[in-house]
Design a protein around this motif. Structure first.
Motif, PDB file in Angstrom:
ATOM      1  N   GLY A  90       0.988  -0.999   0.184  1.00 25.52           N
ATOM      2  CA  GLY A  90      -0.199  -0.067  -0.474  1.00 25.52           C
ATOM      3  C   GLY A  90       0.777   1.523   0.040  1.00 25.52           C
ATOM      4  N   SER A  91      -0.012   2.434   0.412  1.00 28.81           N
ATOM      5  CA  SER A  91       0.981   3.823   0.554  1.00 28.81           C
ATOM      6  C   SER A  91       1.771   3.830   2.136  1.00 28.81           C
ATOM      7  CB  SER A  91      -0.108   4.458   0.202  1.00 28.81           C
ATOM      8  OG  SER A  91      -0.765   4.561   0.953  1.00 28.81           O
ATOM      9  N   CYS A  92       1.547   3.344   2.433  1.00 26.43           N
ATOM     10  CA  CYS A  92       1.344   3.386   3.988  1.00 26.43           C
ATOM     11  C   CYS A  92       2.969   2.242   4.706  1.00 26.43           C
ATOM     12  CB  CYS A  92       0.412   3.415   5.120  1.00 26.43           C
ATOM     13  SG  CYS A  92      -0.650   4.593   5.252  1.00 26.43           S
ATOM     14  N   GLY A  93       3.865   1.709   3.208  1.00 25.80           N
ATOM     15  CA  GLY A  93       5.319   0.760   4.023  1.00 25.80           C
ATOM     16  C   GLY A  93       6.145   2.134   4.601  1.00 25.80           C
ATOM     17  N   GLY A  94       7.177   1.044   5.017  1.00 28.74           N
ATOM     18  CA  GLY A  94       8.029   1.722   5.576  1.00 28.74           C
ATOM     19  C   GLY A  94       8.379   3.151   6.488  1.00 28.74           C
TER      20      GLY A  94
ATOM     21  N   PRO B 295       0.120  10.769  10.185  1.00 29.40           N
ATOM     22  CA  PRO B 295      -1.301  10.927  10.082  1.00 29.40           C
ATOM     23  C   PRO B 295      -2.423  10.101   9.703  1.00 29.40           C
ATOM     24  CG  PRO B 295       0.101  12.342  10.747  1.00 29.40           C
ATOM     25  CD  PRO B 295       1.130  11.925  10.036  1.00 29.40           C
ATOM     26  N   ARG B 296      -1.556  10.187   8.127  1.00 27.21           N
ATOM     27  CA  ARG B 296      -2.722   9.944   7.482  1.00 27.21           C
ATOM     28  C   ARG B 296      -2.942   8.845   6.892  1.00 27.21           C
ATOM     29  NH1 ARG B 296      -0.708   7.360   2.795  1.00 27.21           N
ATOM     30  NH2 ARG B 296       1.723   7.940   1.853  1.00 27.21           N
TER      31      ARG B 296
ATOM     32  N   GLY C 142      -4.490  -6.935   8.374  1.00 23.00           N
ATOM     33  CA  GLY C 142      -4.118  -6.041   9.154  1.00 23.00           C
ATOM     34  C   GLY C 142      -3.973  -5.041   8.552  1.00 23.00           C
ATOM     35  N   ASP C 143      -4.549  -3.658   9.458  1.00 25.70           N
ATOM     36  CA  ASP C 143      -4.667  -2.230   8.647  1.00 25.70           C
ATOM     37  C   ASP C 143      -3.602  -1.714   8.020  1.00 25.70           C
ATOM     38  OD1 ASP C 143      -5.345   0.038   8.475  1.00 25.70           O
ATOM     39  OD2 ASP C 143      -7.746  -0.465   9.224  1.00 25.70           O
ATOM     40  N   GLU C 144      -3.182  -1.812   6.846  1.00 22.20           N
ATOM     41  CA  GLU C 144      -2.295  -1.123   6.653  1.00 22.20           C
ATOM     42  C   GLU C 144      -2.366   0.495   6.805  1.00 22.20           C
ATOM     43  OE1 GLU C 144       0.302   0.444   3.399  1.00 22.20           O
ATOM     44  OE2 GLU C 144      -1.150   0.097   3.876  1.00 22.20           O
ATOM     45  N   GLY C 145      -2.711   0.818   6.648  1.00 26.07           N
ATOM     46  CA  GLY C 145      -3.330   2.725   6.550  1.00 26.07           C
ATOM     47  C   GLY C 145      -3.773   3.016   5.506  1.00 26.07           C
TER      48      GLY C 145
ATOM     49  N   ARG D 251      -8.879  -0.799  -1.086  1.00 29.62           N
ATOM     50  CA  ARG D 251      -7.812   0.310  -0.712  1.00 29.62           C
ATOM     51  C   ARG D 251      -9.214   0.935  -1.183  1.00 29.62           C
ATOM     52  NH1 ARG D 251      -4.929  -2.674  -4.997  1.00 29.62           N
ATOM     53  NH2 ARG D 251      -2.529  -3.399  -4.150  1.00 29.62           N
ATOM     54  N   GLY D 252      -8.652   2.606  -0.424  1.00 32.21           N
ATOM     55  CA  GLY D 252      -9.723   3.062  -0.593  1.00 32.21           C
ATOM     56  C   GLY D 252      -9.510   4.269   0.328  1.00 32.21           C
ATOM     57  N   GLY D 253      -9.835   5.087   0.825  1.00 36.71           N
ATOM     58  CA  GLY D 253     -10.159   6.133   2.086  1.00 36.71           C
ATOM     59  C   GLY D 253      -9.987   5.887   3.531  1.00 36.71           C
ATOM     60  N   ASN D 254      -9.215   6.374   4.001  1.00 37.17           N
ATOM     61  CA  ASN D 254      -9.434   6.510   5.302  1.00 37.17           C
ATOM     62  C   ASN D 254      -9.210   7.437   6.312  1.00 37.17           C
ATOM     63  OD1 ASN D 254      -8.026   5.944   8.172  1.00 37.17           O
ATOM     64  ND2 ASN D 254      -6.493   5.552   7.495  1.00 37.17           N
TER      65      ASN D 254
END
Length: 382
Positions: free
Chosen positions: A42-46, A52-53, A268-271, A288-291
């Motif tokens: 996803g876009s929330c790795g590393g 915060p997003r 697992g919720d990756e963000g 996938r989608g908005g948080n």
């Protein structure tokens, strides 16, 4: 991670055990972040994980869990501009068998474990002059990669799916759906087929059926299409639903909905996404989608970049299956590439960002169907 668990994941990464065995060894409900990271990016790795997003707090269930389990993929539903061409393509490339063709839609079997209904008549708006040709948008992406750039208007939309659930009692299922405010619409087709349609949080059609592997596709698929095969059949055998890449408005909300309704297990919720296991013998879905739990909620994802103001107006809810990945038996990367190339089909490598295709444990190619849909073919077979 404890040493025994680490060894299990090492065995999975090296191909010594299948995904089915991984799930069984860990305990299906225990599969969490390491497994989801292994099968999707996803876009929330590393370094982004601390942003915060990338809030990872899950949504609570939208209603009392049903306790039902998903036991079979009954069928996908799709609408395309030219259903004959699409059906002939899947028949020749993926060896899906034609069960029927009534002049408006074709019904195909996916192996002996699933199916698809392909309807024609999709009205496609004129393409923007700046839009690339279908399938031209690239990007190396990860497993289930999102690609890059704009796309031409869709000429193929996978707009629903049907799942066999257990236990099944028609009156009880209807009553439980009504109790949860889901407004079930009956669709009983005779020959023992019982089902109800409901809508997910974005209005996607979700059909619950009494299907099992034992009461579906009990007779050979002997239908014919008027369209001829677009190329020589590959002889490949589609043996597994690897994953569905599912884009929605609020991924946490949708993940909670499917977990409560169909018993799918969050991985697992990756963000920015949640990789869920549908069932060990069926496959998974990347939602996938908005948080909605991020600062600014769903509106924060509508801006045009850092510091850009989010567009005014209500959020338009929508869910779409961006691509679907199927595992084929005997996957060899060079042989699969050669067969795609010989038929004039595109082939974009996707190893989930885990190395060169000959060395990576996950191997796949994306290609494009006649109506412009992104089809992924992988080595994941269980």
């Amino acid at each position: 991670m404890s040493d025994p668990v680490a060894r299990i994941f090492d065995d999975f990464d090296s191909g010594r055990i299948s995904r089915r065995h991984l799930l069984q060894m860990l305990g299906f409900a225990a599969v969490a972040t390491p497994f989801s990271n292994a099968i999707a990016q996803g876009s929330c790795g590393g370094d982004n994980a601390a942003l915060p997003r990338c809030n990872t707090v899950p949504f609570p269930p939208p209603f009392d869990p049903t306790g039902w389990k998903t036991v079979v993929l009954d069928h996908f539903s799709m609408q395309v501009e030219d259903y004959q061409k699409e059906a002939a393509y899947y028949s020749a490339l993926m060896s899906w068998k034609v069960r029927s063709d009534d002049g408006t839609k074709a019904v195909l079997d996916i192996g002996d474990w699933g199916g698809v209904e392909i309807r024609g008549g999709l009205v496609v708006p004129p393409a923007s002059p700046a839009a690339p040709a279908p399938g031209a948008a690239g990007g190396s992406g990860g497993r289930g990669g999102r690609g890059g750039g704009g796309r031409a208007p869709a000429r193929a939309v996978w707009d629903g799916f049907a799942w066999g659930i257990a236990p099944w009692d028609t009156k009880t299922v209807e009553a439980e759906l009504k109790k949860r405010g889901l407004n079930p619409v009956a669709d009983h087709r005779g020959n023992g087929f019982e089902s109800f349609h409901v809508k997910d949080p974005d209005g996607l059609d979700v059909q619950l059926t009494n299907g099992t592997r034992h009461n579906r596709r009990t007779t050979p698929a002997a239908g014919k299409l008027s369209a001829s095969a677009p190329f020589e059949p590959t002889g490949w055998k589609t043996v597994f639903l690897d994953h569905i890449s599912f884009q929605c408005t609020s991924y946490k909300e949708s993940a909670a909905f499917y977990a409560a309704l169909l018993g799918w297990t969050p991985g697992g919720d990756e963000g920015s996404q949640n990789t869920m296991a549908i069932a060990p013998d069926i496959g998974g879905i990347i939602i996938r989608g908005g948080n909605a739990n991020a600062p600014g909620g769903l509106a924060a994802g509508r801006g045009g970049g850092a510091g850009a103001a989010a567009p005014a107006g209500p959020i338009v809810r929508r869910a779409v299956m961006n691509h679907v990945s199927f595992g084929i038996a005997g996957f060899d990367p060079d042989a699969v590439l050669a067969e795609l190339t010989k038929r004039g089909l595109s082939a974009r490598v996707d190893t989930g960002g885990r190395g060169e295709i000959h060395e990576a444990p996950y191997k796949s190619y994306h290609t494009t169907t006649p109506n412009g849909y992104d089809l992924q073919i992988s080595n994941t077979i269980s």
